[in-house]
Design an enzyme around this catalytic site. Structure first.
Site, PDB file in Angstrom:
ATOM      1  N   SER A  69     -40.158  26.452 -24.848  1.00 16.81           N
ATOM      2  CA  SER A  69     -39.168  27.098 -23.991  1.00 16.81           C
ATOM      3  C   SER A  69     -38.976  26.344 -22.674  1.00 16.81           C
ATOM      4  CB  SER A  69     -39.593  28.534 -23.688  1.00 16.81           C
ATOM      5  OG  SER A  69     -39.891  29.219 -24.884  1.00 16.81           O
TER       6      SER A  69
HETATM    7  N1  SAH Z   1     -44.242  30.124 -26.848  1.00 16.45           N
HETATM    8  C1  SAH Z   1     -43.812  28.906 -27.502  1.00 16.45           C
HETATM    9  C2  SAH Z   1     -42.342  28.963 -27.859  1.00 16.45           C
HETATM   10  C3  SAH Z   1     -42.117  28.466 -29.251  1.00 16.45           C
HETATM   11  S1  SAH Z   1     -40.539  28.843 -29.951  1.00 16.45           S
HETATM   12  C4  SAH Z   1     -44.163  27.689 -26.679  1.00 16.45           C
HETATM   13  O1  SAH Z   1     -44.649  27.848 -25.545  1.00 16.45           O
HETATM   14  O2  SAH Z   1     -44.008  26.566 -27.160  1.00 16.45           O
HETATM   15  C5  SAH Z   1     -40.866  30.354 -30.805  1.00 16.45           C
HETATM   16  C6  SAH Z   1     -41.901  30.312 -31.898  1.00 16.45           C
HETATM   17  O3  SAH Z   1     -41.882  31.611 -32.521  1.00 16.45           O
HETATM   18  C7  SAH Z   1     -41.658  29.311 -33.010  1.00 16.45           C
HETATM   19  O4  SAH Z   1     -42.773  28.486 -33.141  1.00 16.45           O
HETATM   20  C8  SAH Z   1     -41.456  30.187 -34.250  1.00 16.45           C
HETATM   21  O5  SAH Z   1     -41.967  29.623 -35.435  1.00 16.45           O
HETATM   22  C9  SAH Z   1     -42.221  31.434 -33.874  1.00 16.45           C
HETATM   23  N2  SAH Z   1     -41.843  32.640 -34.628  1.00 16.45           N
HETATM   24  C10 SAH Z   1     -40.612  33.042 -35.044  1.00 16.45           C
HETATM   25  N3  SAH Z   1     -40.700  34.206 -35.721  1.00 16.45           N
HETATM   26  C11 SAH Z   1     -42.022  34.554 -35.727  1.00 16.45           C
HETATM   27  C12 SAH Z   1     -42.745  35.649 -36.288  1.00 16.45           C
HETATM   28  N4  SAH Z   1     -42.150  36.630 -36.971  1.00 16.45           N
HETATM   29  N5  SAH Z   1     -44.085  35.680 -36.108  1.00 16.45           N
HETATM   30  C13 SAH Z   1     -44.725  34.683 -35.439  1.00 16.45           C
HETATM   31  N6  SAH Z   1     -44.095  33.630 -34.889  1.00 16.45           N
HETATM   32  C14 SAH Z   1     -42.754  33.560 -35.028  1.00 16.45           C
END
Ligand code: SAH
Length: 218
Positions: A69
């Site tokens: 993000s």
């Molecule tokens: N907090 C992260 C942001 C990653 S983007 C960072 O600091 O890098 C969001 C993430 O949510 C992705 O890796 C995606 O695979 C995950 N995601 C999406 N749906 C999800 C679910 N139902 N359960 C767990 N993770 C999920």
């Protein structure tokens, strides 16, 4: 701190300090959040080829169609999480690169984080262990259902956009606990919300419009 953590040139402390000044200018006020972000080497959470862009205020790709993000949004959500005192136990949905989890690990006692994409989960688990972050526990699973085993949490932060608010997450909050979550359709404007579980029910506060990758249900 070793050389890799310290960074040089586009990943140097000076470059990082400039990002913090930008976040401050955009309205982030919590000193603990700003200081923790100043010290956390974001370039270690992205591919080496993108390291030189790690301290720009942008989301960056981390593979598997996912992103780390934008720093401003990470700061905003973390600030919202700490707004009514420091939570002890925090659950994150969407581990991704591990950056948000690593930031929280500097600010709260214990962090639990869920990721549904196996290669990201494995890579990030290793990354967090390499950074010696012992108060983060990772699990591969669909975060829609929360993490029952360690519930209730003082706060839950969702870093992917949910079409609807998952009821399991509300149920796994302590009374007075807060859920920070982007809500809305995948490619439309989403709203970043803070929900609070109270004796009378759930209160809702809008923070701002955001754009997140979708929460995918397995
Ligand atoms: N907090 C992260 C942001 C990653 S983007 C960072 O600091 O890098 C969001 C993430 O949510 C992705 O890796 C995606 O695979 C995950 N995601 C999406 N749906 C999800 C679910 N139902 N359960 C767990 N993770 C999920």
């Amino acid at each position: 701190m070793n050389k890799q953590t310290q960074g040089i040139g586009m990943t140097s402390q000076r470059t990082r300090d400039r990002l913090i000044e930008r976040l401050r200018a955009k309205g982030i006020q919590n000193q603990h959040v700003l200081e923790a972000m100043r010290l956390l080497p974001r370039h270690l959470f992205v591919d080496e080829a993108l390291a030189s862009r790690a301290y720009e205020d942008d989301a960056l790709p981390i593979g598997h169609k996912q992103t780390i993000s934008q720093p401003y949004i990470v700061a905003r959500m973390t600030e919202a999480l700490l707004a009514e005192g420091v939570p002890k136990k925090v659950l994150e949905i969407g581990t991704g690169s591990g950056y948000q989890a690593a930031l929280l690990a500097q600010l709260v006692q214990q962090v639990y984080t869920l990721e549904r994409i196996k290669p990201l989960y494995l890579q990030t688990k290793k990354r967090l262990a390499g950074l010696n972050l012992r108060n983060v526990r990772c699990k591969l699973s669909d975060g829609t259902w929360g993490w029952e085993g360690y519930a209730p949490y003082d706060a839950i932060i969702v870093t992917c956009a949910a079409a609807e608010i998952p009821t399991s997450l509300i149920e796994q909050l302590n009374l007075g606990g807060r859920l920070i979550i982007p809500v809305g359709a995948a490619d439309a404007a989403q709203q970043l919300l803070t929900l609070k579980r109270t004796q009378q029910g759930v209160t809702k506060q809008k923070l701002e419009d955001v754009l997140f990758v979708p929460l995918v249900r397995d």
